[in-house]
Design an enzyme around this catalytic site. Structure first.
Site, PDB file in Angstrom:
ATOM      1  CB  VAL A   1      -0.027  -0.072  -0.112  1.00  0.00           C
ATOM      2  CG1 VAL A   1       1.294   0.428   0.404  1.00  0.00           C
ATOM      3  CG2 VAL A   1      -1.155   0.373   0.793  1.00  0.00           C
ATOM      4  CG  ASP A   2       3.087   5.522  -2.550  1.00  0.00           C
ATOM      5  OD1 ASP A   2       2.341   6.360  -2.004  1.00  0.00           O
ATOM      6  OD2 ASP A   2       4.174   5.825  -3.080  1.00  0.00           O
TER       7      ASP A   2
ATOM      8  CB  VAL B   1       8.362  -2.784  -5.353  1.00  0.00           C
ATOM      9  CG1 VAL B   1       8.345  -1.440  -4.671  1.00  0.00           C
ATOM     10  CG2 VAL B   1       9.299  -2.783  -6.542  1.00  0.00           C
TER      11      VAL B   1
END
Length: 175
Positions: A30-31, A117
């Site tokens: 998402v980052d 992650v």
């Protein structure tokens, strides 16, 4: 509070919450998606912030996103649960909510912090998210609405289950 299965970069809310890393300079998941969608201005603004410790949050403009702001928070890396991960994860949610309230934001959308992650077990993370947000909203008039924006169906289901369990435990509180 509500749950949607969507791409958080498409939501027209006051702010979205980015599951960032400590550098705030983009990454995977998402980052990376938020940084790509927001454009190079977000990276430039994040560079000026000088990073963010785990459990805290920082706010930037939304740049090319429909959201006016991005609140970046750094979740804990899962180490088995005995290294303070639940407290750090709850702190992520509280810090992001406090920034939203401080900036007068009505609507806020969270991604599932630390469940990618960073390896935080998604069922446990959903409960921490819902419980922490619920507690904050009881004590603060802002934000008025929080969305748990889940990329996958299973993640959305976990957040819905956590909301249902919360409503069951406290009958006078609607999810």
């Amino acid at each position: 509070m509500s749950v949607v299965q969507a791409d958080i970069t498409t939501l027209g809310v006051d702010a979205i919450v980015n599951a960032a890393n400590e550098t705030l300079l983009g990454g995977g998941g998402v980052d990376g998606a938020i940084h790509r969608a927001a454009g190079p201005g977000l990276l430039e603004e994040c560079r000026a912030l000088g990073g963010c410790p785990t459990g805290q949050a920082r706010i930037t403009g939304g740049h090319r996103l429909p959201a006016r702001f991005v609140i970046h928070t750094v979740g804990p890396v899962w180490q088995g649960g005995a290294a303070g991960e639940p407290l750090l994860l709850a702190s992520c949610y509280r810090s992001a909510l406090a920034l939203a309230a401080e900036h007068g934001l009505d609507t806020l959308a969270f991604s599932a912090i630390s469940t990618g992650v960073y390896g935080y077990p998604a069922p446990q993370a959903a409960v921490v998210a819902v419980d922490t947000v619920s507690g904050f909203l009881e004590a603060s008039p802002l934000p008025r609405h929080v969305v748990f924006c889940c990329f996958s169906g299973p993640s959305a289901d976990l957040h819905r289950e956590a909301l249902a369990a919360l409503a069951f435990q406290v009958p006078d509180r609607a999810p």
